[in-house]
Design an enzyme around this catalytic site. Structure first.
Site, PDB file in Angstrom:
ATOM      1  N   ASN A   9       0.799  -0.949   0.040  1.00 49.14           N
ATOM      2  CA  ASN A   9       0.123  -0.044   0.032  1.00 49.14           C
ATOM      3  C   ASN A   9       1.095   1.255  -0.104  1.00 49.14           C
ATOM      4  O   ASN A   9       1.444   1.592   1.168  1.00 49.14           O
ATOM      5  CB  ASN A   9      -0.956  -0.083   1.473  1.00 49.14           C
ATOM      6  CG  ASN A   9      -1.760   1.231   1.289  1.00 49.14           C
ATOM      7  OD1 ASN A   9      -1.803   2.176   0.474  1.00 49.14           O
ATOM      8  ND2 ASN A   9      -2.400   1.332   2.510  1.00 49.14           N
ATOM      9  N   TRP A  10       0.942   1.786  -1.167  1.00 46.13           N
ATOM     10  CA  TRP A  10       2.069   2.979  -1.367  1.00 46.13           C
ATOM     11  C   TRP A  10       1.373   4.409  -0.681  1.00 46.13           C
ATOM     12  O   TRP A  10       1.988   5.069  -0.647  1.00 46.13           O
ATOM     13  CB  TRP A  10       2.391   3.239  -2.871  1.00 46.13           C
ATOM     14  CG  TRP A  10       3.127   2.071  -3.517  1.00 46.13           C
ATOM     15  CD1 TRP A  10       3.734   1.160  -2.778  1.00 46.13           C
ATOM     16  CD2 TRP A  10       3.471   2.086  -4.853  1.00 46.13           C
ATOM     17  NE1 TRP A  10       4.270   0.276  -3.793  1.00 46.13           N
ATOM     18  CE2 TRP A  10       4.183   0.701  -5.122  1.00 46.13           C
ATOM     19  CE3 TRP A  10       3.298   2.976  -5.849  1.00 46.13           C
ATOM     20  CZ2 TRP A  10       4.831   0.549  -5.928  1.00 46.13           C
ATOM     21  CZ3 TRP A  10       3.945   2.543  -7.182  1.00 46.13           C
ATOM     22  CH2 TRP A  10       4.756   1.466  -7.288  1.00 46.13           C
ATOM     23  N   LYS A  11       0.054   4.001  -0.278  1.00 46.08           N
ATOM     24  CA  LYS A  11      -0.543   5.324   0.393  1.00 46.08           C
ATOM     25  C   LYS A  11      -0.395   6.675  -0.636  1.00 46.08           C
ATOM     26  O   LYS A  11      -0.134   6.551  -1.689  1.00 46.08           O
ATOM     27  CB  LYS A  11       0.037   5.501   1.596  1.00 46.08           C
ATOM     28  CG  LYS A  11      -0.123   4.270   2.500  1.00 46.08           C
ATOM     29  CD  LYS A  11       0.006   4.598   4.026  1.00 46.08           C
ATOM     30  CE  LYS A  11      -0.238   3.166   4.944  1.00 46.08           C
ATOM     31  NZ  LYS A  11      -0.296   3.289   6.188  1.00 46.08           N
ATOM     32  N   HIS A  96      -9.598   0.755   4.673  1.00 41.14           N
ATOM     33  CA  HIS A  96      -8.260   1.118   5.497  1.00 41.14           C
ATOM     34  C   HIS A  96      -8.593   2.073   6.681  1.00 41.14           C
ATOM     35  O   HIS A  96      -9.312   2.985   6.603  1.00 41.14           O
ATOM     36  CB  HIS A  96      -7.171   1.641   4.640  1.00 41.14           C
ATOM     37  CG  HIS A  96      -5.771   1.709   5.172  1.00 41.14           C
ATOM     38  ND1 HIS A  96      -5.564   2.728   6.011  1.00 41.14           N
ATOM     39  CD2 HIS A  96      -4.900   0.872   4.907  1.00 41.14           C
ATOM     40  CE1 HIS A  96      -4.230   2.603   6.353  1.00 41.14           C
ATOM     41  NE2 HIS A  96      -3.878   1.421   5.851  1.00 41.14           N
ATOM     42  N   GLU A  98      -7.182   4.333   7.842  1.00 36.76           N
ATOM     43  CA  GLU A  98      -7.149   5.857   7.551  1.00 36.76           C
ATOM     44  C   GLU A  98      -8.047   6.300   6.744  1.00 36.76           C
ATOM     45  O   GLU A  98      -8.520   7.703   7.029  1.00 36.76           O
ATOM     46  CB  GLU A  98      -5.582   6.184   6.712  1.00 36.76           C
ATOM     47  CG  GLU A  98      -4.326   6.061   7.568  1.00 36.76           C
ATOM     48  CD  GLU A  98      -2.972   5.436   6.719  1.00 36.76           C
ATOM     49  OE1 GLU A  98      -3.072   5.457   5.167  1.00 36.76           O
ATOM     50  OE2 GLU A  98      -2.212   5.081   7.362  1.00 36.76           O
ATOM     51  N   GLU A 168      -5.281  -5.165  10.173  1.00 37.43           N
ATOM     52  CA  GLU A 168      -4.452  -4.015  10.621  1.00 37.43           C
ATOM     53  C   GLU A 168      -4.584  -3.356  12.090  1.00 37.43           C
ATOM     54  O   GLU A 168      -5.440  -2.388  11.835  1.00 37.43           O
ATOM     55  CB  GLU A 168      -4.173  -3.200   9.598  1.00 37.43           C
ATOM     56  CG  GLU A 168      -4.102  -3.730   8.205  1.00 37.43           C
ATOM     57  CD  GLU A 168      -3.344  -2.526   7.175  1.00 37.43           C
ATOM     58  OE1 GLU A 168      -2.322  -2.610   6.517  1.00 37.43           O
ATOM     59  OE2 GLU A 168      -3.927  -1.419   7.061  1.00 37.43           O
ATOM     60  N   GLY A 174       2.254   2.384  10.643  1.00 38.76           N
ATOM     61  CA  GLY A 174       3.227   3.507  10.697  1.00 38.76           C
ATOM     62  C   GLY A 174       3.858   4.002  11.942  1.00 38.76           C
ATOM     63  O   GLY A 174       4.598   4.801  12.036  1.00 38.76           O
ATOM     64  N   SER A 213       3.628  -2.138  10.445  1.00 32.27           N
ATOM     65  CA  SER A 213       5.123  -1.857  10.711  1.00 32.27           C
ATOM     66  C   SER A 213       5.673  -3.358  10.328  1.00 32.27           C
ATOM     67  O   SER A 213       6.583  -3.793  10.849  1.00 32.27           O
ATOM     68  CB  SER A 213       5.198  -1.526  12.031  1.00 32.27           C
ATOM     69  OG  SER A 213       4.922  -0.144  12.100  1.00 32.27           O
ATOM     70  N   GLY A 234       2.962  -0.992   4.326  1.00 32.15           N
ATOM     71  CA  GLY A 234       2.909   0.342   4.073  1.00 32.15           C
ATOM     72  C   GLY A 234       4.299   0.672   3.847  1.00 32.15           C
ATOM     73  O   GLY A 234       4.852   0.501   2.670  1.00 32.15           O
ATOM     74  N   GLY A 235       5.028   1.541   4.600  1.00 33.55           N
ATOM     75  CA  GLY A 235       6.350   2.158   4.578  1.00 33.55           C
ATOM     76  C   GLY A 235       7.309   1.099   3.840  1.00 33.55           C
ATOM     77  O   GLY A 235       8.128   1.779   2.936  1.00 33.55           O
TER      78      GLY A 235
HETATM   79  P1  13P Z   1       3.261   0.157   7.769  1.00 38.05           P
HETATM   80  O1  13P Z   1       3.479  -0.917   6.990  1.00 38.05           O
HETATM   81  O2  13P Z   1       3.830   1.587   7.209  1.00 38.05           O
HETATM   82  O3  13P Z   1       3.020   0.235   9.212  1.00 38.05           O
HETATM   83  O4  13P Z   1       1.416   0.620   7.138  1.00 38.05           O
HETATM   84  C1  13P Z   1       0.833  -0.416   7.197  1.00 38.05           C
HETATM   85  C2  13P Z   1      -0.419  -0.041   6.311  1.00 38.05           C
HETATM   86  O5  13P Z   1      -1.413   0.676   6.652  1.00 38.05           O
HETATM   87  C3  13P Z   1      -0.857  -0.886   5.182  1.00 38.05           C
HETATM   88  O6  13P Z   1      -2.114  -0.912   4.735  1.00 38.05           O
END
Ligand code: 13P
Length: 251
Positions: A9-11, A96, A98, A168, A174, A213, A234-235
């Protein structure tokens, strides 16, 4: 046996230059992926660019969200499922945390989106998870059950054989704080058990990713748990070496 599935997930990250560099790294190592399904989910405007620059058939492309309205119309700023399909998006992340927390998406809207995705043969990656406050106050399972029930009520249990679930925990996203493998497994087992109460064959089949994470150094232990079938990253998905290492840990 469930085939593990890792999605990035590149957000809201990236530019044409950074995506080209990331994809070049992924292309170079895609032959090492092994027996794992892999997808990347760029911001909507870069879906086509990612699709055109990814040269490996082993890496699919998905979106991070889509409109609840199934067909085109006067919905300024929205992207429809038909548009995703037009660009060969195989997956769409829905619900998600977010989107829930920042953009106020409700369980009811998310459930409708899951239905629209399924109706159009785009695989939803349905995100569920509790906040730290909910975990500490002992309502974690009921929070996750409510998030799942909203979707189950709309699409029914049988449809879940075509749904990917991503657990999640909000407190792990994050933050650098990962759920321990035991903590994550406990919730994954709860989710699978809940579905098994409705249809054991569907529960046995459904892919449940862990997200929060995940890094190359913790991926193997997380993915080694009985009910963890890969991850939503994510990251670490913004770094080709890290993402490939995580995919390999699942394979
Ligand atoms: P991180 O891997 O950056 O914690 O993000 C997880 C995430 O929200 C994937 O959708």
């Amino acid at each position: 046996m469930r085939k593990p599935f890792v999605a990035g997930n590149w957000k809201m990250h990236g530019s044409k230059a950074s995506i080209l560099s990331l994809v070049t790294g992924l292309n170079a190592q895609a032959n090492q992926l092994g027996d794992v399904d892999v997808a990347v989910c760029p911001p909507a405007i870069y879906v086509d660019y990612a699709k055109r620059t990814i040269s490996s058939e082993a890496i699919a492309v998905g979106a991070q969200n889509m409109a609840v309205e199934p067909v085109q119309g006067a919905f300024t700023g929205e992207v429809s499922v038909e548009m995703l399909k037009d660009f060969d998006c195989e997956y769409v992340i829905l619900g998600h945390s977010e989107r829930r927390a920042i953009f106020g998406e409700t369980d009811a809207e998310i459930a409708q989106k899951v239905k629209v995705a399924l109706t159009n043969n785009v695989t939803p990656i349905l995100c569920v998870g509790e906040t730290l406050e909910e975990r500490e106050s002992g309502v974690m399972e009921s929070v996750i059950a409510t998030q799942l029930d909203a979707v189950l009520d709309v699409v029914g249990i049988d449809a879940f054989s075509s749904v990917v679930i991503a657990y999640e925990p909000v407190w792990a996203i994050g933050t650098g704080v990962t759920a321990s493998p035991a903590q994550a497994q406990e919730v994954h087992a709860f989710i699978r058990g809940k579905l098994a109460g409705l249809n054991s064959a569907v529960a046995e089949k459904v892919i449940i990713q862990y997200g929060g994470s995940v890094k190359p150094d913790n991926a193997k232990e997380l993915f080694g748990q009985a009910d963890i079938d890969g991850g939503l990253i994510g990251g670490a998905s913004l770094n080709a070496d890290d993402f490939i290492a995580i995919c390999k840990a699942a394979g």
